[in-house]
Design an enzyme around this catalytic site. Structure first.
Site, mmCIF file in Angstrom:
data_model
loop_
_atom_site.group_PDB
_atom_site.id
_atom_site.type_symbol
_atom_site.label_atom_id
_atom_site.label_comp_id
_atom_site.label_asym_id
_atom_site.label_seq_id
_atom_site.Cartn_x
_atom_site.Cartn_y
_atom_site.Cartn_z
ATOM 1 N N HIS A 1 46.025 40.474 47.611
ATOM 2 C CA HIS A 1 45.713 39.519 46.549
ATOM 3 C C HIS A 1 46.847 39.524 45.521
ATOM 4 C CE1 HIS A 1 43.730 37.615 43.161
ATOM 5 N NE2 HIS A 1 42.897 37.104 44.042
ATOM 6 N N ASN B 1 35.210 36.448 45.833
ATOM 7 C CA ASN B 1 35.956 37.600 45.341
ATOM 8 C C ASN B 1 35.486 37.849 43.918
ATOM 9 O OD1 ASN B 1 37.702 39.523 44.466
ATOM 10 N ND2 ASN B 1 39.557 38.258 44.578
ATOM 11 N N GLU C 1 46.712 31.319 47.951
ATOM 12 C CA GLU C 1 46.252 31.346 46.566
ATOM 13 C C GLU C 1 47.448 31.161 45.637
ATOM 14 O OE1 GLU C 1 42.133 33.346 46.313
ATOM 15 O OE2 GLU C 1 43.670 34.753 45.707
ATOM 16 N N LYS D 1 36.220 40.164 42.101
ATOM 17 C CA LYS D 1 37.246 40.897 41.342
ATOM 18 C C LYS D 1 36.581 42.084 40.631
ATOM 19 C CE LYS D 1 39.957 36.730 41.191
ATOM 20 N NZ LYS D 1 41.013 35.963 40.563
ATOM 21 N N GLY E 1 42.264 31.486 38.199
ATOM 22 C CA GLY E 1 41.634 31.759 36.915
ATOM 23 C C GLY E 1 42.137 30.887 35.778
ATOM 24 N N SER F 1 40.807 28.495 41.438
ATOM 25 C CA SER F 1 39.950 27.580 40.663
ATOM 26 C C SER F 1 39.174 26.610 41.549
ATOM 27 C CB SER F 1 40.768 26.825 39.603
ATOM 28 O OG SER F 1 41.326 27.741 38.675
ATOM 29 N N GLU G 1 46.828 39.599 42.449
ATOM 30 C CA GLU G 1 46.648 40.590 41.373
ATOM 31 C C GLU G 1 47.091 41.979 41.835
ATOM 32 O OE1 GLU G 1 42.549 39.578 40.545
ATOM 33 O OE2 GLU G 1 43.228 37.595 39.909
HETATM 34 P P1 13P Z 1 39.563 31.805 40.705
HETATM 35 O O1 13P Z 1 38.621 31.091 41.644
HETATM 36 O O2 13P Z 1 38.890 32.463 39.553
HETATM 37 O O3 13P Z 1 40.707 30.936 40.301
HETATM 38 O O4 13P Z 1 40.187 33.020 41.550
HETATM 39 C C1 13P Z 1 40.724 32.768 42.790
HETATM 40 C C2 13P Z 1 41.018 34.069 43.423
HETATM 41 O O5 13P Z 1 41.905 34.785 43.022
HETATM 42 C C3 13P Z 1 40.149 34.463 44.541
HETATM 43 O O6 13P Z 1 40.674 35.574 45.196
#
Ligand code: 13P
Length: 245
Positions: free
Chosen positions: A90, A9, A162, A11, A168, A207, A92
């Site tokens: 997601h 992802n 997640e 993002k 992150g 992560s 976010e």
């Molecule tokens: P990170 O791997 O940066 O923690 O993000 C995970 C994520 O949100 C994948 O969709």
């Protein structure tokens, strides 16, 4: 046996130059698993053209059919490009853009109705985990999806756990924490359809990186990963795929 699935992802990251370097470096034929790369909408044609032995995914879709929805992207448009996968719900999207569990479920149902493969995300916040509400929160998020999508349909895609506190942050769920939630998710799906639940791929995200991927992926109910930060470097992403053998 569930074949592992590792999804990137990206993002809201990337540029034509950076993407070209990534695509030149990554070769999915070396991965012992299925690989999906979820890029920002505008870069999907570039990713589709440049990916080797991997499939492209979007990070969102509209719950609506094409029409008067300025700024949205319909699932039909993703299919028109040749995109087969899409991330739905997601954290976010849920937290920063106000997507309710009902909206997430509607998007998952729309993706499935069109023949897109949704990666439907669930996860708890740190406050919810510390209040002992992890399984309750995830159970409610999943219930909304199961109210709209049959488990046998969801097999076309995947579910992703997640934990918001691990995204992150560099803080990863321990293998035991991930397994506990994955097992609960599978049990909830099994309540509706045991056969489908045993085949459904459950991804972990938060992560995940080369250093911790193998032990997370070794858990019996962890069938892959959804990788954010570590997917931006092709070599790191390839190393995570390598851990999914
Ligand atoms: P990170 O791997 O940066 O923690 O993000 C995970 C994520 O949100 C994948 O969709």
């Amino acid at each position: 046996m569930r074949r592992k699935l590792i999804a990137a992802n990206w993002k809201m990251n990337g540029s034509r130059t950076a993407n070209a370097a990534w695509l030149a470096s990554f070769d999915g034929s070396r991965a012992p698993c299925d690989v999906v790369v979820c890029a920002p909408f505008v870069y999907l044609p570039q990713v589709l053209a440049g990916l080797r032995a991997a499939e492209a995914g979007a990070q969102n879709l509209s719950a609506e059919a094409p029409g008067a929805h300025t700024g949205e992207v319909a699932g039909e448009m993703l299919l028109d490009l040749g995109v087969r996968w899409v991330i739905v719900g997601h954290s976010e999207r849920r937290m920063l853009y106000g997507e309710s569990s009902q909206v997430v479920a509607a998007k998952a149902a729309r993706a499935l109705a069109l023949g897109l493969r949704p990666i439907v995300c669930v996860g708890e916040t740190l406050a919810e985990r510390e209040a002992g509400r992890t399984l309750e929160v995830i159970g409610a998020q999943l219930e909304a999806v199961l109210a709209r999508c049959a488990p046998a349909q969801l097999l076309a895609g995947a579910l992703a756990y997640e934990p918001v506190w691990a995204i992150g942050t560099g803080r990863t769920a321990s293998p035991v924490q991930a397994q506990e939630v994955h097992a609960a998710i599978r049990a909830q799906v099994a309540h509706a359809d045991a056969a489908a639940a045993s085949q459904l791929r459950l991804l972990y995200g938060g992560s995940m990186k080369p250093a911790n991927a193998a032990e997370l992926l070794a858990q019996p109910d962890v069938d892959g990963g959804l990788i954010g930060g570590a997917s931006l470097q092709a070599a790191e992403f390839a190393a995570i795929c390598g851990a999914a053998g």
